[in-house]
Write an enzyme that holds these catalytic residues in place. Structure first.
Site, mmCIF file in Angstrom:
data_model
loop_
_atom_site.group_PDB
_atom_site.id
_atom_site.type_symbol
_atom_site.label_atom_id
_atom_site.label_comp_id
_atom_site.label_asym_id
_atom_site.label_seq_id
_atom_site.Cartn_x
_atom_site.Cartn_y
_atom_site.Cartn_z
ATOM 1 C CE LYS A 11 -3.865 -1.933 2.265
ATOM 2 N NZ LYS A 11 -5.210 -2.306 3.396
ATOM 3 C CG PHE A 59 -13.276 0.639 6.483
ATOM 4 C CD1 PHE A 59 -13.380 0.305 5.362
ATOM 5 C CD2 PHE A 59 -14.621 -0.254 7.520
ATOM 6 C CE1 PHE A 59 -13.023 -1.232 5.391
ATOM 7 C CE2 PHE A 59 -14.591 -2.203 7.085
ATOM 8 C CZ PHE A 59 -14.415 -2.204 5.639
ATOM 9 N NE ARG A 87 -6.103 -14.097 5.475
ATOM 10 C CZ ARG A 87 -6.592 -12.003 5.532
ATOM 11 N NH1 ARG A 87 -5.983 -11.550 3.978
ATOM 12 N NH2 ARG A 87 -6.895 -11.927 6.531
ATOM 13 C CB THR A 93 -6.498 -5.796 9.971
ATOM 14 O OG1 THR A 93 -6.945 -6.913 8.880
ATOM 15 C CG2 THR A 93 -7.153 -4.859 9.305
ATOM 16 C CG HIS A 117 -5.437 -6.709 -0.201
ATOM 17 N ND1 HIS A 117 -6.781 -6.595 0.139
ATOM 18 C CD2 HIS A 117 -5.243 -7.209 -0.977
ATOM 19 C CE1 HIS A 117 -6.743 -7.614 -0.306
ATOM 20 N NE2 HIS A 117 -6.750 -8.006 -1.056
#
Length: 140
Positions: A11, A59, A87, A93, A117
């Protein structure tokens, strides 16, 4: 063991911090191959389309604005149990809840600017990969 593909996005916050190579190194050390990659500055329409599943969540607007705030690196990872492995590498998160040594614990600032992500399941991985890559852009 199942060989899988998963979509990963580095990101804007992590791109800005110049930790792309460190993140790629973690993928490779975990046995994940990068079989497609591109740097892209997402348009608002692209970000809204990619995160459409969240469009009714509070969000959503902030997520879209963050994802278009700077360039991202989008890649397809391939390997044994690639989805779960990625993951695990990413961590929770919320970086405050992420285990030490995970990408988010090491490089993320907040639940919003959380560095990466990753697809959460095989069906979403396939859909997310198709969203950003044609078959001719994937080499694996």
């Amino acid at each position: 063991m199942t060989k899988q593909r998963t979509l990963s996005i580095i990101k804007p916050d992590a791109v800005e911090k110049n930790v792309i190579g460190e993140i790629y190194s973690r993928f490779e050390k975990a046995g994940l191959r990068i079989i497609a990659a591109k740097m892209k500055h997402l348009s608002k329409a692209e970000a809204e389309g990619f995160y459409a599943v969240h469009k009714d969540r509070p969000f959503f607007s902030a997520l879209v604005e963050f994802m278009i705030s700077g360039p991202v690196i989008i890649q397809v990872l391939e390997g044994e149990n690639a989805i779960a492995k990625n993951r695990e590498l990413m961590g929770a998160t919320n970086p405050k809840e992420a285990k030490a040594g995970t990408i988010r614990a090491d490089f993320a600032d907040s639940i919003d600017a959380n560095a990466v992500h990753g697809s959460d399941a095989e069906d979403t991985a396939a859909q997310e990969i198709r969203y950003f890559f044609s078959d001719t852009e994937i080499f694996g």
